[in-house]
Design a protein around this motif. Structure first.
Motif, PDB file in Angstrom:
ATOM      1  N   ASN A  68       0.799  -1.228   0.000  1.00  0.00           N
ATOM      2  CA  ASN A  68       0.000   0.000   0.000  1.00  0.00           C
ATOM      3  C   ASN A  68       0.830   1.276   0.000  1.00  0.00           C
ATOM      4  O   ASN A  68       0.274   2.363   0.071  1.00  0.00           O
ATOM      5  N   SER A  69       2.136   1.152  -0.078  1.00  0.00           N
ATOM      6  CA  SER A  69       3.007   2.312  -0.008  1.00  0.00           C
ATOM      7  C   SER A  69       3.443   2.750  -1.397  1.00  0.00           C
ATOM      8  O   SER A  69       3.634   1.945  -2.296  1.00  0.00           O
ATOM      9  N   SER A  70       3.623   4.027  -1.551  1.00  0.00           N
ATOM     10  CA  SER A  70       4.130   4.539  -2.822  1.00  0.00           C
ATOM     11  C   SER A  70       5.648   4.734  -2.776  1.00  0.00           C
ATOM     12  O   SER A  70       6.254   5.063  -3.777  1.00  0.00           O
ATOM     13  N   VAL A  71       6.240   4.516  -1.629  1.00  0.00           N
ATOM     14  CA  VAL A  71       7.682   4.678  -1.457  1.00  0.00           C
ATOM     15  C   VAL A  71       8.451   3.589  -2.208  1.00  0.00           C
ATOM     16  O   VAL A  71       9.472   3.841  -2.823  1.00  0.00           O
ATOM     17  N   PHE A  72       7.926   2.365  -2.172  1.00  0.00           N
ATOM     18  CA  PHE A  72       8.618   1.222  -2.755  1.00  0.00           C
ATOM     19  C   PHE A  72       8.065   0.860  -4.131  1.00  0.00           C
ATOM     20  O   PHE A  72       8.085  -0.296  -4.535  1.00  0.00           O
TER      21      PHE A  72
END
Length: 80
Positions: A24-28
């Motif tokens: 759910n993260s946009s960092v990875f």
């Protein structure tokens, strides 16, 4: 015995929460598939060795499982 089961259970919970965070993260964004596959492999090995008693199996089965799992993960990451 009971301490190791609780430890493995805790590690499985942490790995599951980490997988959810990564998904759910946009960092990875660039390496989501690779990170999730690595965590899934880690969780599979924890379950196989602790709860399926693979740690007591012959080394042939341990090595063949690790090689097969590694090949599958590399193929899935490579396709992505």
């Amino acid at each position: 015995m009971k301490k190791s089961l609780i430890l493995i259970y805790g590690l499985l919970l942490i790995a599951t929460m980490a997988t959810s965070f990564i998904a759910n993260s946009s960092v990875f964004r660039e390496s989501v598939v690779a990170l999730i596959m690595i965590l899934a492999t880690f969780k599979f090995l924890l379950v196989a060795f602790q709860f399926m008693e693979l740690k007591k199996a012959h080394s042939f089965w341990k090595i063949s499982l690790a090689l097969t799992l590694g090949l599958i993960v590399i193929l899935i990451i490579g396709i992505k």
